[in-house]
Design a protein around this motif. Sequence first.
Motif, PDB file in Angstrom:
ATOM      1  N   SER A  91      36.743   0.507  47.131  1.00  0.00           N
ATOM      2  CA  SER A  91      36.007   1.160  46.055  1.00  0.00           C
ATOM      3  C   SER A  91      34.990   0.185  45.450  1.00  0.00           C
ATOM      4  CB  SER A  91      36.982   1.631  44.976  1.00  0.00           C
ATOM      5  OG  SER A  91      37.491   0.522  44.249  1.00  0.00           O
ATOM      6  N   GLU A  92      34.238   0.665  44.493  1.00  0.00           N
ATOM      7  CA  GLU A  92      33.259  -0.166  43.791  1.00  0.00           C
ATOM      8  C   GLU A  92      33.794  -0.612  42.429  1.00  0.00           C
ATOM      9  OE1 GLU A  92      30.067  -1.067  44.909  1.00  0.00           O
ATOM     10  OE2 GLU A  92      30.824  -0.331  46.826  1.00  0.00           O
ATOM     11  N   ALA A  93      35.114  -0.636  42.273  1.00  0.00           N
ATOM     12  CA  ALA A  93      35.723  -0.974  40.988  1.00  0.00           C
ATOM     13  C   ALA A  93      35.305  -2.367  40.513  1.00  0.00           C
ATOM     14  CB  ALA A  93      37.242  -0.887  41.097  1.00  0.00           C
ATOM     15  N   ARG A  94      34.955  -2.448  39.239  1.00  0.00           N
ATOM     16  CA  ARG A  94      34.504  -3.717  38.647  1.00  0.00           C
ATOM     17  C   ARG A  94      35.263  -4.007  37.366  1.00  0.00           C
ATOM     18  NH1 ARG A  94      29.351  -5.122  40.823  1.00  0.00           N
ATOM     19  NH2 ARG A  94      28.611  -3.507  42.283  1.00  0.00           N
ATOM     20  N   ASP A  95      35.227  -5.284  36.935  1.00  0.00           N
ATOM     21  CA  ASP A  95      35.882  -5.658  35.684  1.00  0.00           C
ATOM     22  C   ASP A  95      34.936  -5.397  34.517  1.00  0.00           C
ATOM     23  OD1 ASP A  95      34.009  -7.718  35.637  1.00  0.00           O
ATOM     24  OD2 ASP A  95      35.419  -9.233  36.360  1.00  0.00           O
ATOM     25  N   ALA A  96      35.354  -5.793  33.325  1.00  0.00           N
ATOM     26  CA  ALA A  96      34.576  -5.516  32.119  1.00  0.00           C
ATOM     27  C   ALA A  96      33.190  -6.156  32.137  1.00  0.00           C
ATOM     28  CB  ALA A  96      35.349  -5.998  30.891  1.00  0.00           C
ATOM     29  N   SER A  97      33.046  -7.253  32.879  1.00  0.00           N
ATOM     30  CA  SER A  97      31.758  -7.946  32.943  1.00  0.00           C
ATOM     31  C   SER A  97      30.858  -7.406  34.061  1.00  0.00           C
ATOM     32  CB  SER A  97      31.977  -9.452  33.151  1.00  0.00           C
ATOM     33  OG  SER A  97      32.585  -9.702  34.408  1.00  0.00           O
ATOM     34  N   GLY A  98      31.360  -6.425  34.812  1.00  0.00           N
ATOM     35  CA  GLY A  98      30.573  -5.841  35.883  1.00  0.00           C
ATOM     36  C   GLY A  98      30.767  -6.494  37.232  1.00  0.00           C
ATOM     37  N   LYS A  99      31.670  -7.470  37.313  1.00  0.00           N
ATOM     38  CA  LYS A  99      31.930  -8.157  38.568  1.00  0.00           C
ATOM     39  C   LYS A  99      32.914  -7.354  39.401  1.00  0.00           C
ATOM     40  CE  LYS A  99      33.578 -12.575  40.425  1.00  0.00           C
ATOM     41  NZ  LYS A  99      34.122 -13.915  40.080  1.00  0.00           N
ATOM     42  N   LEU A 100      32.658  -7.289  40.705  1.00  0.00           N
ATOM     43  CA  LEU A 100      33.570  -6.567  41.593  1.00  0.00           C
ATOM     44  C   LEU A 100      34.965  -7.180  41.550  1.00  0.00           C
ATOM     45  CD1 LEU A 100      31.359  -6.010  44.775  1.00  0.00           C
ATOM     46  CD2 LEU A 100      32.255  -4.219  43.284  1.00  0.00           C
ATOM     47  N   LEU A 101      35.973  -6.316  41.549  1.00  0.00           N
ATOM     48  CA  LEU A 101      37.352  -6.788  41.587  1.00  0.00           C
ATOM     49  C   LEU A 101      37.663  -7.372  42.960  1.00  0.00           C
ATOM     50  CD1 LEU A 101      39.132  -3.818  39.742  1.00  0.00           C
ATOM     51  CD2 LEU A 101      38.406  -6.008  38.778  1.00  0.00           C
ATOM     52  N   SER A 102      38.804  -8.018  43.083  1.00  0.00           N
ATOM     53  CA  SER A 102      39.206  -8.619  44.361  1.00  0.00           C
ATOM     54  C   SER A 102      39.383  -7.534  45.421  1.00  0.00           C
ATOM     55  CB  SER A 102      40.515  -9.383  44.194  1.00  0.00           C
ATOM     56  OG  SER A 102      41.575  -8.492  43.876  1.00  0.00           O
ATOM     57  N   ASP A 103      39.331  -7.940  46.676  1.00  0.00           N
ATOM     58  CA  ASP A 103      39.513  -6.997  47.782  1.00  0.00           C
ATOM     59  C   ASP A 103      40.833  -6.259  47.674  1.00  0.00           C
ATOM     60  OD1 ASP A 103      37.134  -7.985  48.651  1.00  0.00           O
ATOM     61  OD2 ASP A 103      37.910  -8.942  50.469  1.00  0.00           O
ATOM     62  N   GLU A 104      41.878  -6.984  47.268  1.00  0.00           N
ATOM     63  CA  GLU A 104      43.210  -6.378  47.161  1.00  0.00           C
ATOM     64  C   GLU A 104      43.220  -5.230  46.162  1.00  0.00           C
ATOM     65  OE1 GLU A 104      42.567  -9.539  47.256  1.00  0.00           O
ATOM     66  OE2 GLU A 104      43.799 -10.439  48.835  1.00  0.00           O
ATOM     67  N   LYS A 105      42.458  -5.369  45.081  1.00  0.00           N
ATOM     68  CA  LYS A 105      42.439  -4.344  44.039  1.00  0.00           C
ATOM     69  C   LYS A 105      41.480  -3.207  44.367  1.00  0.00           C
ATOM     70  CE  LYS A 105      43.793  -7.428  40.276  1.00  0.00           C
ATOM     71  NZ  LYS A 105      43.423  -8.005  38.947  1.00  0.00           N
ATOM     72  N   ARG A 106      40.535  -3.454  45.251  1.00  0.00           N
ATOM     73  CA  ARG A 106      39.547  -2.420  45.579  1.00  0.00           C
ATOM     74  C   ARG A 106      39.885  -1.655  46.850  1.00  0.00           C
ATOM     75  NH1 ARG A 106      34.453  -3.858  46.767  1.00  0.00           N
ATOM     76  NH2 ARG A 106      34.924  -6.024  47.276  1.00  0.00           N
ATOM     77  N   LEU A 107      40.811  -2.167  47.644  1.00  0.00           N
ATOM     78  CA  LEU A 107      41.183  -1.480  48.877  1.00  0.00           C
ATOM     79  C   LEU A 107      41.840  -0.144  48.543  1.00  0.00           C
ATOM     80  CD1 LEU A 107      41.327  -1.717  51.993  1.00  0.00           C
ATOM     81  CD2 LEU A 107      43.630  -2.673  51.689  1.00  0.00           C
ATOM     82  N   THR A 108      41.273   0.944  49.025  1.00  0.00           N
ATOM     83  CA  THR A 108      41.796   2.272  48.716  1.00  0.00           C
ATOM     84  C   THR A 108      42.937   2.632  49.671  1.00  0.00           C
ATOM     85  OG1 THR A 108      40.232   3.389  50.209  1.00  0.00           O
ATOM     86  CG2 THR A 108      39.495   2.981  47.951  1.00  0.00           C
ATOM     87  N   ARG A 109      43.646   3.687  49.331  1.00  0.00           N
ATOM     88  CA  ARG A 109      44.760   4.111  50.188  1.00  0.00           C
ATOM     89  C   ARG A 109      44.253   4.533  51.567  1.00  0.00           C
ATOM     90  NH1 ARG A 109      48.969   8.343  47.778  1.00  0.00           N
ATOM     91  NH2 ARG A 109      49.149   6.565  46.367  1.00  0.00           N
ATOM     92  N   ILE A 110      43.218   5.355  51.581  1.00  0.00           N
ATOM     93  CA  ILE A 110      42.668   5.761  52.873  1.00  0.00           C
ATOM     94  C   ILE A 110      41.988   4.584  53.559  1.00  0.00           C
ATOM     95  CG2 ILE A 110      40.456   6.540  51.891  1.00  0.00           C
ATOM     96  CD1 ILE A 110      40.387   8.680  54.060  1.00  0.00           C
ATOM     97  N   GLY A 111      41.427   3.677  52.753  1.00  0.00           N
ATOM     98  CA  GLY A 111      40.801   2.489  53.329  1.00  0.00           C
ATOM     99  C   GLY A 111      41.810   1.612  54.043  1.00  0.00           C
ATOM    100  N   SER A 112      42.995   1.479  53.468  1.00  0.00           N
ATOM    101  CA  SER A 112      44.055   0.698  54.094  1.00  0.00           C
ATOM    102  C   SER A 112      44.447   1.318  55.431  1.00  0.00           C
ATOM    103  CB  SER A 112      45.268   0.628  53.167  1.00  0.00           C
ATOM    104  OG  SER A 112      46.333  -0.080  53.776  1.00  0.00           O
ATOM    105  N   TRP A 113      44.542   2.636  55.456  1.00  0.00           N
ATOM    106  CA  TRP A 113      44.885   3.327  56.705  1.00  0.00           C
ATOM    107  C   TRP A 113      43.787   3.150  57.748  1.00  0.00           C
ATOM    108  CZ3 TRP A 113      42.470   7.961  58.599  1.00  0.00           C
ATOM    109  CH2 TRP A 113      43.053   8.444  59.765  1.00  0.00           C
ATOM    110  N   LEU A 114      42.525   3.235  57.304  1.00  0.00           N
ATOM    111  CA  LEU A 114      41.412   3.058  58.232  1.00  0.00           C
ATOM    112  C   LEU A 114      41.422   1.655  58.836  1.00  0.00           C
ATOM    113  CD1 LEU A 114      38.492   4.820  56.293  1.00  0.00           C
ATOM    114  CD2 LEU A 114      39.542   5.581  58.436  1.00  0.00           C
ATOM    115  N   ARG A 115      41.717   0.656  58.025  1.00  0.00           N
ATOM    116  CA  ARG A 115      41.753  -0.715  58.536  1.00  0.00           C
ATOM    117  C   ARG A 115      42.929  -0.920  59.476  1.00  0.00           C
ATOM    118  NH1 ARG A 115      40.215  -5.285  54.023  1.00  0.00           N
ATOM    119  NH2 ARG A 115      38.146  -4.485  53.463  1.00  0.00           N
ATOM    120  N   GLN A 116      44.085  -0.390  59.094  1.00  0.00           N
ATOM    121  CA  GLN A 116      45.272  -0.561  59.930  1.00  0.00           C
ATOM    122  C   GLN A 116      45.073   0.067  61.304  1.00  0.00           C
ATOM    123  OE1 GLN A 116      48.148  -2.139  59.481  1.00  0.00           O
ATOM    124  NE2 GLN A 116      47.835  -2.839  57.387  1.00  0.00           N
TER     125      GLN A 116
END
Length: 200
Positions: free
Chosen positions: A60-85
């Motif tokens: 996802s494009e999830a960001r913290d309060a300062s607008g910085k992208l969150l870590s990969d672990e926090k942005r990996l979506t459920r379907i994204g995890s399945w797509l990667r696996q």
Amino acid sequence: MGKRIFDFLVSVGLLMVLSPLMAALVVLLWWRGEGPVFFTQTRTGRSGRPFTLLKFRTMSEARDASGKLLSDEKRLTRIGSWLRQSSLDELPQLYCVLRGEMSLVGPRPLLPEYLPLYSEEQNRRHEVLPGITGIAQIKGRNRLSWENKFRYDTWYVRHRSFLLDVKILYLTIRPLVRREHIYPEGSLSVVPFRGNRKSA
């Protein structure tokens, strides 16, 4: 020329067979609405030329309060995890093969900022088109160190042949089906290449 024709014909065939699945994934990712359907990023191709890599989006494009992208672990979506696996996120790269920017087999395309960090031997990986799969992918993929990845890449450059490509494609099936070595040990993110002083 023979490799290019092989890449083109196989990619066309795969896209014809897999187009219903890819269309379903486009609809699913659009419906989930967690960002653009496709992920695009500039990568380094043959002779160091940049091109646009295409994949299905897994984060996802999830960001913290300062607008910085969150870590990969926090942005990996459920379907994204399945797509990667399942490595289905890589399917759009078949279009890169059709455009002549990638091959089915070759060193994986990396970020342009790595270019000044390679040793002379490591830089030989750019003598050929980057690939969707390669020797590093069947020998351990993201569990390998950068040095070992580059060692396999340059070995491929020196020994490349049509029969070797066919063998690599065949050997890619097992780790793909068994979903092996998708992530580095204990992490969902690949450690960036920082360069080294030794030749690979």
